[in-house]
Design an enzyme around this catalytic site. Sequence first.
Site, PDB file in Angstrom:
ATOM      1  N   ILE A  18       0.836  -1.209   0.000  1.00 34.68           N
ATOM      2  CA  ILE A  18       0.000   0.000   0.000  1.00 34.68           C
ATOM      3  C   ILE A  18       0.870   1.258   0.000  1.00 34.68           C
ATOM      4  O   ILE A  18       0.571   2.233  -0.690  1.00 34.68           O
ATOM      5  CB  ILE A  18      -0.925  -0.015   1.248  1.00 34.68           C
ATOM      6  CG1 ILE A  18      -1.859  -1.230   1.218  1.00 34.68           C
ATOM      7  CG2 ILE A  18      -1.729   1.273   1.336  1.00 34.68           C
ATOM      8  CD1 ILE A  18      -2.583  -1.501   2.547  1.00 34.68           C
ATOM      9  N   ASP A  37      11.606   3.534   4.102  1.00 38.15           N
ATOM     10  CA  ASP A  37      11.381   2.127   4.435  1.00 38.15           C
ATOM     11  C   ASP A  37      12.622   1.600   5.162  1.00 38.15           C
ATOM     12  O   ASP A  37      13.729   2.112   4.960  1.00 38.15           O
ATOM     13  CB  ASP A  37      11.133   1.304   3.161  1.00 38.15           C
ATOM     14  CG  ASP A  37      10.338   0.039   3.429  1.00 38.15           C
ATOM     15  OD1 ASP A  37       9.141   0.000   3.104  1.00 38.15           O
ATOM     16  OD2 ASP A  37      10.934  -0.938   3.986  1.00 38.15           O
ATOM     17  N   SER A 145      -6.675  -0.290  10.710  1.00 41.64           N
ATOM     18  CA  SER A 145      -7.132  -1.540  10.102  1.00 41.64           C
ATOM     19  C   SER A 145      -8.543  -1.804  10.603  1.00 41.64           C
ATOM     20  O   SER A 145      -8.908  -1.352  11.706  1.00 41.64           O
ATOM     21  CB  SER A 145      -6.227  -2.702  10.521  1.00 41.64           C
ATOM     22  OG  SER A 145      -6.834  -3.944  10.207  1.00 41.64           O
ATOM     23  N   TYR A 158      -2.796  -7.016  17.501  1.00 39.81           N
ATOM     24  CA  TYR A 158      -3.017  -6.224  16.281  1.00 39.81           C
ATOM     25  C   TYR A 158      -4.282  -5.374  16.423  1.00 39.81           C
ATOM     26  O   TYR A 158      -4.273  -4.172  16.144  1.00 39.81           O
ATOM     27  CB  TYR A 158      -3.125  -7.168  15.077  1.00 39.81           C
ATOM     28  CG  TYR A 158      -3.168  -6.464  13.739  1.00 39.81           C
ATOM     29  CD1 TYR A 158      -2.156  -5.605  13.352  1.00 39.81           C
ATOM     30  CD2 TYR A 158      -4.222  -6.683  12.846  1.00 39.81           C
ATOM     31  CE1 TYR A 158      -2.182  -4.968  12.120  1.00 39.81           C
ATOM     32  CE2 TYR A 158      -4.257  -6.052  11.608  1.00 39.81           C
ATOM     33  CZ  TYR A 158      -3.234  -5.195  11.249  1.00 39.81           C
ATOM     34  OH  TYR A 158      -3.257  -4.554  10.027  1.00 39.81           O
ATOM     35  N   LYS A 162      -4.183  -1.221  16.661  1.00 31.36           N
ATOM     36  CA  LYS A 162      -4.842  -0.440  15.609  1.00 31.36           C
ATOM     37  C   LYS A 162      -5.963   0.414  16.201  1.00 31.36           C
ATOM     38  O   LYS A 162      -6.222   1.526  15.738  1.00 31.36           O
ATOM     39  CB  LYS A 162      -5.356  -1.355  14.496  1.00 31.36           C
ATOM     40  CG  LYS A 162      -4.244  -1.970  13.651  1.00 31.36           C
ATOM     41  CD  LYS A 162      -3.347  -0.918  12.988  1.00 31.36           C
ATOM     42  CE  LYS A 162      -2.414  -1.521  11.954  1.00 31.36           C
ATOM     43  NZ  LYS A 162      -1.502  -0.529  11.357  1.00 31.36           N
ATOM     44  N   THR A 193      -1.475  -7.666  -0.656  1.00 28.88           N
ATOM     45  CA  THR A 193      -0.084  -7.202  -0.538  1.00 28.88           C
ATOM     46  C   THR A 193       0.737  -8.386  -0.007  1.00 28.88           C
ATOM     47  O   THR A 193       0.154  -9.382   0.464  1.00 28.88           O
ATOM     48  CB  THR A 193       0.041  -6.051   0.485  1.00 28.88           C
ATOM     49  OG1 THR A 193      -0.281  -6.563   1.781  1.00 28.88           O
ATOM     50  CG2 THR A 193      -0.864  -4.884   0.161  1.00 28.88           C
TER      51      THR A 193
HETATM   52  N1  LIG Z   1      -2.518  -5.646   3.493  1.00 26.32           N
HETATM   53  C1  LIG Z   1      -3.634  -5.615   4.183  1.00 26.32           C
HETATM   54  O1  LIG Z   1      -4.581  -6.362   3.934  1.00 26.32           O
HETATM   55  C2  LIG Z   1      -3.781  -4.630   5.320  1.00 26.32           C
HETATM   56  C3  LIG Z   1      -5.030  -4.534   5.944  1.00 26.32           C
HETATM   57  C4  LIG Z   1      -5.192  -3.635   6.988  1.00 26.32           C
HETATM   58  C5  LIG Z   1      -4.128  -2.834   7.381  1.00 26.32           C
HETATM   59  N2  LIG Z   1      -2.926  -2.949   6.767  1.00 26.32           N
HETATM   60  C6  LIG Z   1      -1.832  -2.096   7.251  1.00 26.32           C
HETATM   61  O2  LIG Z   1      -1.075  -1.561   6.181  1.00 26.32           O
HETATM   62  C7  LIG Z   1       0.267  -1.349   6.628  1.00 26.32           C
HETATM   63  C8  LIG Z   1       1.307  -2.053   5.768  1.00 26.32           C
HETATM   64  O3  LIG Z   1       0.721  -3.036   5.128  1.00 26.32           O
HETATM   65  P1  LIG Z   1       1.145  -3.471   3.644  1.00 26.32           P
HETATM   66  O4  LIG Z   1       0.123  -4.477   3.315  1.00 26.32           O
HETATM   67  O5  LIG Z   1       1.415  -2.318   2.766  1.00 26.32           O
HETATM   68  O6  LIG Z   1       2.519  -4.238   4.056  1.00 26.32           O
HETATM   69  P2  LIG Z   1       3.814  -4.637   3.269  1.00 26.32           P
HETATM   70  O7  LIG Z   1       4.411  -5.772   4.046  1.00 26.32           O
HETATM   71  O8  LIG Z   1       3.546  -4.807   1.822  1.00 26.32           O
HETATM   72  O9  LIG Z   1       4.744  -3.334   3.471  1.00 26.32           O
HETATM   73  C9  LIG Z   1       5.219  -2.952   4.707  1.00 26.32           C
HETATM   74  C10 LIG Z   1       6.533  -2.179   4.507  1.00 26.32           C
HETATM   75  O10 LIG Z   1       6.933  -1.668   5.786  1.00 26.32           O
HETATM   76  C11 LIG Z   1       8.341  -1.824   5.915  1.00 26.32           C
HETATM   77  N3  LIG Z   1       8.700  -1.860   7.328  1.00 26.32           N
HETATM   78  C12 LIG Z   1       8.465  -2.865   8.215  1.00 26.32           C
HETATM   79  N4  LIG Z   1       8.973  -2.538   9.428  1.00 26.32           N
HETATM   80  C13 LIG Z   1       9.536  -1.306   9.306  1.00 26.32           C
HETATM   81  C14 LIG Z   1      10.225  -0.437  10.203  1.00 26.32           C
HETATM   82  N5  LIG Z   1      10.438  -0.781  11.484  1.00 26.32           N
HETATM   83  N6  LIG Z   1      10.640   0.764   9.745  1.00 26.32           N
HETATM   84  C15 LIG Z   1      10.446   1.114   8.451  1.00 26.32           C
HETATM   85  N7  LIG Z   1       9.803   0.327   7.550  1.00 26.32           N
HETATM   86  C16 LIG Z   1       9.355  -0.869   7.974  1.00 26.32           C
HETATM   87  C17 LIG Z   1       8.652  -3.127   5.191  1.00 26.32           C
HETATM   88  O11 LIG Z   1      10.013  -3.194   4.810  1.00 26.32           O
HETATM   89  C18 LIG Z   1       7.678  -3.059   4.013  1.00 26.32           C
HETATM   90  O12 LIG Z   1       8.274  -2.464   2.873  1.00 26.32           O
HETATM   91  C19 LIG Z   1       0.324  -1.829   8.056  1.00 26.32           C
HETATM   92  O13 LIG Z   1       0.116  -0.741   8.922  1.00 26.32           O
HETATM   93  C20 LIG Z   1      -0.817  -2.819   8.107  1.00 26.32           C
HETATM   94  O14 LIG Z   1      -1.268  -3.041   9.416  1.00 26.32           O
HETATM   95  C21 LIG Z   1      -2.725  -3.829   5.741  1.00 26.32           C
END
Ligand SMILES: NC(=O)c1ccc[n+]([C@@H]2O[C@H](COP(=O)([O-])OP(=O)(O)OC[C@H]3O[C@@H](n4cnc5c(N)ncnc54)[C@H](O)[C@@H]3O)[C@@H](O)[C@H]2O)c1
Length: 267
Positions: A18, A37, A145, A158, A162, A193
Amino acid sequence: MDRLKEKVALITGAGSGIGRAAARLMSAQGALVAVADRDGDAARETARLAEADGGRALPLTVDVVDEDSVAGMVGATVGEFGRLDVLCNHVGGTDPRADLDLLRLDMAEFDRAVALNVRSTLLGSRHAIPHMIRAGGGSIINTASVAGLVGDVVQISYGAVKAAVINLTKSIAVQYGPHRVRCNAVAPGAVVTPALLDNLPRDVVDDLKRTNALPYLGSPEDIGHTMVFLASDESRYLTGQLIVVDGGMTVQSPAAPGRRAMLPPGD
Ligand SMILES: NC(=O)c1ccc[n+]([C@@H]2O[C@H](COP(=O)([O-])OP(=O)(O)OC[C@H]3O[C@@H](n4cnc5c(N)ncnc54)[C@H](O)[C@@H]3O)[C@@H](O)[C@H]2O)c1
């Protein structure tokens, strides 16, 4: 193409999923984007993609739980682009293998969850807001979330963290509204993702698609478009809000999928 013209946007977790989609969409709307990142190569790839689309992007390596690192990220953004208008506190999540139910939860994972989701959101906002005040206002977008809205059988941390992000969003909106700093949150449902594919078993994903109000899962761009709206002046009167982008998951009665069978055959 210019909904974010001349705005400077900093997005954490922009190396994947995202966050990457949001960075590219904001860049396509004219924003100068700082893409941060923990994975520096991934941040550089997002910056490359944004620039290939015609934008200007600054890749940054950050650990969002470390205050010095967060301060450096914000400082580097302002150093490069001269100001900061938009911050997306996007990094978050927990490890579903350790974040179980209350009695089987690994407490180290709970502490990690608080840091990765709540501390990171607090730190990013704390370091960004003085620059936003100086610029005459700004927009903070936190990633919550649907897990923060409902109880669940697993991932107890989680949901709790959130929910905390949602409350933090409201307090920041109230505390810095007088300085024209807005703060809103987005609550994604199931979005395809790497995080989702790593964390949810295939049959749970299939079940979601079959039973949700909309018969498909979200894409990173579905959330990114909402973030573009929140970053833009189109949302100038919106603050402290949570926008749920979940294909109808949390508005649907648990009985709804079964009750479809009560309808007469037809369209
Ligand atoms: N994918 C879903 O279905 C979903 C649903 C609800 C909420 N979310 C939320 O979206 C966010 C990310 O999700 P996504 O699906 O894009 O994940 P993703 O795993 O595709 O991307 C997460 C990114 O965060 C980076 N990261 C992790 N720890 C880090 C740190 N300590 N410092 C800096 N960067 C860091 C990772 O390297 C990665 O590039 C989260 O907050 C997650 O809770 C996702």
